[in-house]
Design a protein around this motif. Structure first.
Motif, short mmCIF file in Angstrom:
data_model
loop_
_atom_site.label_atom_id
_atom_site.label_comp_id
_atom_site.label_asym_id
_atom_site.label_seq_id
_atom_site.Cartn_x
_atom_site.Cartn_y
_atom_site.Cartn_z
N VAL A 88 43.97 28.34 21.87
CA VAL A 88 44.88 28.98 23.44
C VAL A 88 45.48 28.19 24.36
N VAL A 89 45.68 28.88 24.68
CA VAL A 89 47.43 29.22 25.42
C VAL A 89 47.02 29.69 27.31
N ALA A 90 45.45 30.00 28.00
CA ALA A 90 44.80 29.67 29.30
C ALA A 90 43.41 29.28 28.99
N ILE A 91 43.44 28.52 30.37
CA ILE A 91 41.81 28.89 30.82
C ILE A 91 41.52 30.04 31.57
N GLY A 92 40.78 30.06 31.64
CA GLY A 92 40.24 31.96 32.81
C GLY A 92 39.51 32.97 31.31
N GLU A 93 38.43 34.13 31.58
CA GLU A 93 39.08 34.30 33.40
C GLU A 93 37.93 33.68 34.19
N THR A 94 39.11 33.44 35.17
CA THR A 94 37.75 33.23 36.16
C THR A 94 37.66 32.81 38.01
N GLY A 95 37.21 32.94 39.42
CA GLY A 95 38.01 33.76 40.11
C GLY A 95 36.95 34.19 41.20
N LEU A 96 37.14 34.68 41.81
CA LEU A 96 35.99 35.24 42.16
C LEU A 96 35.45 37.19 42.48
N ASP A 97 34.21 37.17 42.41
CA ASP A 97 34.62 38.92 43.02
C ASP A 97 32.99 39.01 43.25
N PHE A 98 33.28 39.19 45.10
CA PHE A 98 32.48 39.80 45.78
C PHE A 98 32.12 40.58 45.60
N HIS A 99 32.07 41.77 44.76
CA HIS A 99 32.36 43.28 45.32
C HIS A 99 31.24 43.78 45.33
#
Ligand SMILES: [Zn+2]
Length: 291
Positions: A88-99
């Motif tokens: 495991v090389v990163a955390i994600g994907e995360t974020g915001l999607d208000f589409h």
């Protein structure tokens, strides 16, 4: 030449039938490493299984903002457990999607009903309650994954759509503590500059080859070397001339070649710059240390 496809979804059913050939074609196109991205705990588990199966495949574990409404139980604890895996090389994907907000989708019948029975103001209230709850769940999931990444010393992969200011606000307290890559970056040059000034990165997909992507090519031309990476986001977004077909990691090379043209340099130079950037950003060393 060595390229890294920094954002693929190899665990999606699209690749079930021919995953070995897909990985082989990537290697033959100089895409020696692929990071396959988890979108929920189950997808993250599949990503790790692929990383165990193929030398050049690495995993990121996360909960996609579009999955935030479905997440149940101790999903963050599950991600934390999975993140202990050496590939495991990163955390994600995360974020915001208000589409696609609830008010534009399933809430409409309720809104109409409320408006018809108690008057127009009630419809507006129902709209706001649904949208706020939807946005808050995404924001809470995003914050939890930022905290996890900081705790574990990982960087983070961000999916942002129609939520630019809100995403930057949540990310702001982490400036200097971790770095984020805004994947499938489609913003303007000044937006990229704002991220890079805060220590973050962008990555570009096959969209850079699309005929109507002139403004994005201006962004590609503007960002400094070391601040951007290459990805496919496969199975989506196949670059021209494969546009509309299934995308696969081998196509990262077409994107790198187009970026080289836009930036007036050679594909070799782009490969060197983006691979060095990815090696600095992702925790490849954990797998090496684990032997
Ligand atoms: Zn993705």
């Amino acid at each position: 030449m060595e390229l890294i496809d920094t954002h693929a979804h190899l665990d999606f059913p699209d690749f079930e039938g021919d995953i070995e050939a897909v990985v082989r074609r990537a290697v033959a196109s100089s895409v020696g490493r692929i990071i396959t991205i988890g979108t929920d705990p189950e997808s993250s588990r599949r990503a790790i299984a692929l990383a165990e199966r193929f030398d050049g495949v690495y995993a990121a574990v996360g909960l996609h903002p579009s999955e935030a409404q479905e997440a149940e139980g101790d999903w963050i604890g599950e991600l934390q457990g999975l993140a202990a895996h050496p590939k495991v090389v990163a955390i994600g994907e995360t974020g915001l999607d208000f589409h696609r907000l609830p008010s534009s989708e399933m809430a409409k019948p309720f809104r109409d009903l409320a408006a018809a029975t108690v008057g127009g103001g009630a419809g507006e209230i129902v709209r706001r309650i649904n949208d706020d709850d939807y946005k808050n769940r995404q924001a809470d999931a995003f914050r939890a994954q930022l905290a996890l990444a900081e705790d574990l010393g990982f960087n983070i992969i961000i999916h942002q759509r129609d939520a630019w200011r809100e995403t930057l606000e949540i990310l702001a307290p982490y400036s200097g503590k971790l770095r984020a890559v805004f994947h499938c970056f489609g913003g303007a040059a000044d937006q990229a500059a704002e991220l890079i000034a805060a220590g973050h990165m962008v990555s570009f997909t096959g969209i850079v080859t699309f005929r109507n992507a002139g403004p994005l090519r201006d962004t590609v031309a503007s960002v400094p070397a070391g601040s951007f990476m290459v990805e496919t986001d496969c199975p989506y977004l196949a670059p021209a001339p494969h546009r509309g077909k299934r995308c696969e990691p081998a196509h990262a090379r077409i994107t790198a070649e187009r970026i080289a043209e836009i930036r007036n340099t050679t594909p070799d130079a782009i490969a060197k710059e983006t691979t060095a950037a990815a090696e600095a950003f992702f925790a490849f060393r954990r797998a090496a240390a684990a032997g």
